[in-house]
Design a protein around this motif. Structure first.
Motif, short mmCIF file in Angstrom:
data_model
loop_
_atom_site.label_atom_id
_atom_site.label_comp_id
_atom_site.label_asym_id
_atom_site.label_seq_id
_atom_site.Cartn_x
_atom_site.Cartn_y
_atom_site.Cartn_z
N ALA A 80 -40.70 -4.33 -42.46
CA ALA A 80 -40.84 -3.15 -43.32
C ALA A 80 -41.60 -3.49 -44.59
CB ALA A 80 -39.47 -2.58 -43.65
N GLU A 81 -41.29 -4.64 -45.16
CA GLU A 81 -41.99 -5.06 -46.38
C GLU A 81 -43.48 -5.28 -46.11
OE1 GLU A 81 -39.65 -8.45 -47.40
OE2 GLU A 81 -38.18 -7.29 -48.56
N ASN A 82 -43.79 -5.82 -44.93
CA ASN A 82 -45.19 -6.02 -44.56
C ASN A 82 -45.94 -4.70 -44.46
OD1 ASN A 82 -44.86 -8.79 -44.38
ND2 ASN A 82 -44.60 -8.81 -42.16
N MET A 83 -45.28 -3.67 -43.93
CA MET A 83 -45.92 -2.36 -43.80
C MET A 83 -46.29 -1.79 -45.16
SD MET A 83 -43.50 -0.54 -40.93
CE MET A 83 -42.56 -1.62 -39.85
N ILE A 84 -45.35 -1.87 -46.10
CA ILE A 84 -45.62 -1.34 -47.44
C ILE A 84 -46.72 -2.15 -48.11
CG2 ILE A 84 -44.66 -1.36 -49.78
CD1 ILE A 84 -42.91 0.05 -46.66
N ALA A 85 -46.67 -3.46 -47.97
CA ALA A 85 -47.70 -4.32 -48.56
C ALA A 85 -49.07 -4.01 -47.96
CB ALA A 85 -47.34 -5.79 -48.35
N THR A 90 -54.46 -2.33 -48.38
CA THR A 90 -55.59 -1.73 -47.66
C THR A 90 -56.08 -0.46 -48.34
OG1 THR A 90 -54.68 -2.57 -45.57
CG2 THR A 90 -56.39 -0.87 -45.42
N PHE A 91 -55.16 0.38 -48.76
CA PHE A 91 -55.55 1.69 -49.28
C PHE A 91 -55.21 1.91 -50.75
CE2 PHE A 91 -54.75 2.76 -44.64
CZ PHE A 91 -56.11 2.83 -44.31
N ARG A 133 -35.81 1.14 -48.18
CA ARG A 133 -35.51 0.16 -49.23
C ARG A 133 -36.77 -0.56 -49.67
NH1 ARG A 133 -34.86 -1.99 -53.07
NH2 ARG A 133 -33.18 -3.31 -53.88
N ALA A 134 -37.67 -0.83 -48.73
CA ALA A 134 -38.90 -1.54 -49.06
C ALA A 134 -39.84 -0.70 -49.92
CB ALA A 134 -39.62 -1.96 -47.78
#
Length: 304
Positions: A80-85, A90-91, A133-134
């Protein structure tokens, strides 16, 4: 200008079904989309396929949109943290998370293996926790953000053979409510959808009788993933004011659910004993009891 022009949206479980439609519609409404999908089977627990999310990304790009693929698991905090990062890197931002990712491991409760209970709660309830949470501190700091999470009538109403799924989905209802209450002052919203739609998860439910067969056929023809996707994207739009609510999408019918509130109460000046509870309290309240009917007993009318 689309409803999500200039916004960044993360969609989980977006290789197919509801998630895919959410990602495609969000992109069509101007969002830059992080398309997440582990690429695993309906039951989960397998290695997955990183190319699954990429197929949705390719569709978005072909239509002129912007998207990037992610194959992390919502059941992992690090995923989940990777997705937010990835969204931020990227954007340059993140404004909404739409999270229908899920698995099914149906079975009667008295026969349910521990691993089937754990797996479903890991993906649905812990997955919803991980992803919210992330992102929550980013949303609060920017004073802008929203979550569109997914519950089910299996939890809200009940469905035999889905104790693990129902427990997880009711947990998400509680989670979303608190996020909404705590986030309101910071312009952070959270709502949930109970979707009626034909997806590969629904396709795994055994058809054991004529009634079930007819229900499945209705879902195939009248209740489609893009109808849920349209509603999810509307909830994600900055102009939406709904917060802490429970909705259902049933074909072209949109439903607002009530939330638990007192139905009846009885009081006794001199207090209660087990005997008087049995003789007076229960009989006084039983007219307000909720029956044990499943979803089909509540939604008795044909979908629009």
């Amino acid at each position: 200008m689309g409803l999500l022009e200039g916004k960044v949206v993360l969609v989980t479980g977006a290789a197919g079904g509801i998630g895919r439609e959410c990602a495609l519609i969000a992109a069509a409404q101007g969002a830059k989309v992080v398309v997440n999908d582990l690429g695993g089977s309906v039951k989960g627990g397998d290695a997955g396929d990183a190319s699954a999310a990429q197929k949705t990304v390719d569709e978005i790009k072909k239509a002129g949109g912007e998207a990037v693929a992610n194959s992390d698991s919502v059941s992992m905090k690090s995923g989940a943290e990777n997705m937010i990062a990835q969204a931020l890197d990227t954007f340059g931002g993140l404004h909404s998370i739409i999270s229908p990712a899920g698995i099914l491991r149906d079975g009667m409760f008295h026969k349910m293996p521990d691993e089937d209970w754990d797996a479903v709660l890991e993906v649905h309830l812990k997955g919803s926790y991980n992803i919210t949470r992330a992102a929550i501190n980013h949303f609060r700091e920017k004073e802008e953000g929203n979550f569109v999470l997914f519950t089910s009538t299996s939890g809200l109403i009940g469905n035999i053979g889905q104790a693990n799924y129902a427990a997880a989905k009711m947990g998400i209802a509680g989670l979303s409510r608190i996020i909404a209450m705590e986030g309101a002052a910071k312009n952070v919203r959270s709502n949930i959808i109970a979707p009626f739609a034909w997806t590969r998860m629904i396709a795994t439910i055994p058809v054991k009788d004529e009634t079930s067969a007819k229900r499945v056929e209705r879902m195939k023809n009248a209740m489609r993933a893009e109808q849920v996707g349209n509603f999810a994207v509307a909830l994600a739009a900055p102009s939406c004011t709904a917060n802490g609510q429970i909705f259902a999408v049933r074909g072209n019918e949109l439903v607002l659910f009530s939330q638990p509130r007192p139905v009846k109460s009885v009081a006794r000046i001199d207090g209660w004993t087990p005997e008087t509870i049995l003789s007076h309290a229960f009989p006084a309240m039983e007219g307000g009891y909720t029956d044990l009917g499943a979803t089909g007993a509540v939604f008795t009318w044909e979908p629009v």
